[in-house]
Design an enzyme around this catalytic site. Structure first.
Site: not given
Ligand code: 5GP
Ligand code: ZN
Length: 116
Positions: A34-35, A89, A95-96, A102-104
């Site tokens: 994750d970035i 999420n 928070g999605q 995607h699975l964190h």
């Molecule tokens: P969500 O909030 O949808 O459950 O998770 C999306 C995740 O994607 C966030 O934790 C966010 O930091 C990560 N993310 C968003 N853009 C990028 C990207 O360009 N590269 C990577 N590696 N992670 C990303």
């Protein structure tokens, strides 16, 4: 639905068009860091097919969903984690922000329950 959404960031990562710190990849899934990490290990495991959330993935590509979870276990083992938290999420209200399932996979620190 096509396996790919041309406007989707994570489909571009699957295709190698957007760079990512890839941890592992197999027929069903790609795992990358994750970035904006929320734990010492914070890896996203995504199916190669585009589905907007976990339930749609389960409905339309159950093998890919299974692949996401087995890949998560491989990621955790590779990170030396016996315990890890795995989170999908679903919906902007919780928070999605990226609408490719995607699975964190989070580990390496203490975790509270309930998660908040
Ligand atoms: P969500 O909030 O949808 O459950 O998770 C999306 C995740 O994607 C966030 O934790 C966010 O930091 C990560 N993310 C968003 N853009 C990028 C990207 O360009 N590269 C990577 N590696 N992670 C990303
Ligand atoms: Zn996608």
């Amino acid at each position: 639905m096509s396996d790919r959404d041309p406007d989707c960031l994570f489909c571009k990562i699957v295709a190698g068009e957007v760079p990512a710190d890839i941890v592992l990849e197999n027929d069903e899934a790609v795992a990358f860091r994750d970035i904006n990490p929320q734990a010492p290990t914070h890896v996203l495991v995504i199916p190669k097919v585009h589905q907007p959330n976990a339930a749609e993935l389960a409905r339309n590509a159950p093998d890919a969903l299974a692949g996401v979870f087995t890949t998560a276990a491989e990621v955790a083992a590779g990170e030396g984690l016996e315990d890890y938290r795995a989170v999908f999420n679903t919906g902007a209200g919780v928070g999605q922000t990226v609408f490719h399932a995607h699975l964190h996979v989070l580990g390496g620190r203490d975790f509270a329950w309930p998660p908040g």
